[in-house]
Design a protein around this motif. Structure first.
Motif, PDB file in Angstrom:
ATOM      1  N   ALA A 166       0.867  -1.260  -0.055  1.00 60.20           N
ATOM      2  CA  ALA A 166       0.050  -0.030   0.015  1.00 60.20           C
ATOM      3  C   ALA A 166       1.026   1.127   0.052  1.00 60.20           C
ATOM      4  N   LYS A 169       2.184   1.936  -3.474  1.00 63.42           N
ATOM      5  CA  LYS A 169       1.068   1.758  -4.584  1.00 63.42           C
ATOM      6  C   LYS A 169       1.258   0.396  -5.236  1.00 63.42           C
ATOM      7  N   THR A 171       0.395  -3.609  -6.487  1.00 66.23           N
ATOM      8  CA  THR A 171      -0.827  -4.769  -6.468  1.00 66.23           C
ATOM      9  C   THR A 171      -0.106  -5.976  -6.462  1.00 66.23           C
TER      10      THR A 171
END
Length: 236
Positions: A166, A169, A171
């Motif tokens: 997180a 940023k 995934t």
């Protein structure tokens, strides 16, 4: 004959050596001079769940088979198993049934005629053989003969830190290029991308092989061929 083979196959990867041939010749009568005890060697430890499967399969076989045969299990966990197996093979004193690695680890034992092919036994029982999915015997087949029965399906997972992902940023990657990008971002921010307890080399190899297989299914075979060429060149 079919019944006891199926029971043993639930827990055991490779059927091995002379004693099994004798069992195959028993029919309804015992063969004179044949041992009534088969040894089964495995690398599992007391904490491995599959040991319970082995013990249950062996217990069922020992109590129900009509051939007067008993299986005795011998467990040697970890890397000690490899040394013990190699020593026993070299001394011509191997177990009758054993856990064995597939593909390149199995081939030297096949070439040395230390493993007993089970193709004929399986072909006589299509219902048993067809229970396995297509391609599952590819890594235990040599010279058109099957030498191993797959015993378990292993799931290998990678955990990730949600807070770190997180923060930068990121995934969870679904493709190779996405994984490479995650590694670059973490490395740039002085975060070690992966941590793995690889005191036993096979643990690291397992992840590397899985990744390589998904990028290029033929990569392991290509690597093996390159290694053989390098070995031949080094001789000259």
């Amino acid at each position: 004959m079919k019944k006891w083979l199926k029971v043993v196959a639930l827990a055991i990867l490779v059927v091995f050596s002379f004693s099994v041939v004798l069992v195959g010749q028993m029919g309804e009568k015992k063969v004179q001079g044949a041992t009534n005890e088969l040894t089964f060697w495995s690398w599992v430890s007391d904490s491995d769940t599959i040991k319970q499967v082995y013990e249950q399969a062996i217990k069922e076989f020992n109590s129900t088979n009509k051939y007067g045969v008993k299986i005795k299990a011998v467990y040697t966990p970890g890397e000690q198993y490899k040394t013990k197996l190699q020593t026993a093979m070299a001394a011509n004193n191997p177990p009758d049934i054993l856990n064995m690695w597939a593909a390149g680890k199995m081939k030297p034992y096949v070439d040395a005629k230390r493993l007993f092919p089970i193709s004929d036994i399986m072909n006589k029982d299509p219902q048993w053989k067809n229970r396995y999915v297509n391609g599952v015997f590819d890594l235990t087949t040599f010279g058109g003969k099957i030498y191993g029965i797959p015993q378990i399906r292993v799931a290998t997972v990678i955990y990730y830190n949600k807070q770190i992902f997180a923060k930068y940023k990121l995934t969870p990657p679904k493709t190779w290029s996405e994984l490479v990008n995650v590694i670059k971002v973490l490395t740039k921010n002085k975060i070690i991308p992966f941590a793995l307890d690889a005191r036993d080399p096979w643990i690291l190899a397992m992840y590397a092989e899985y990744i390589a297989n998904r990028i290029d299914p033929d990569s392991l075979q290509k690597s093996s061929k390159r290694s053989k060429r390098m070995d031949r060149q080094s001789v000259y």
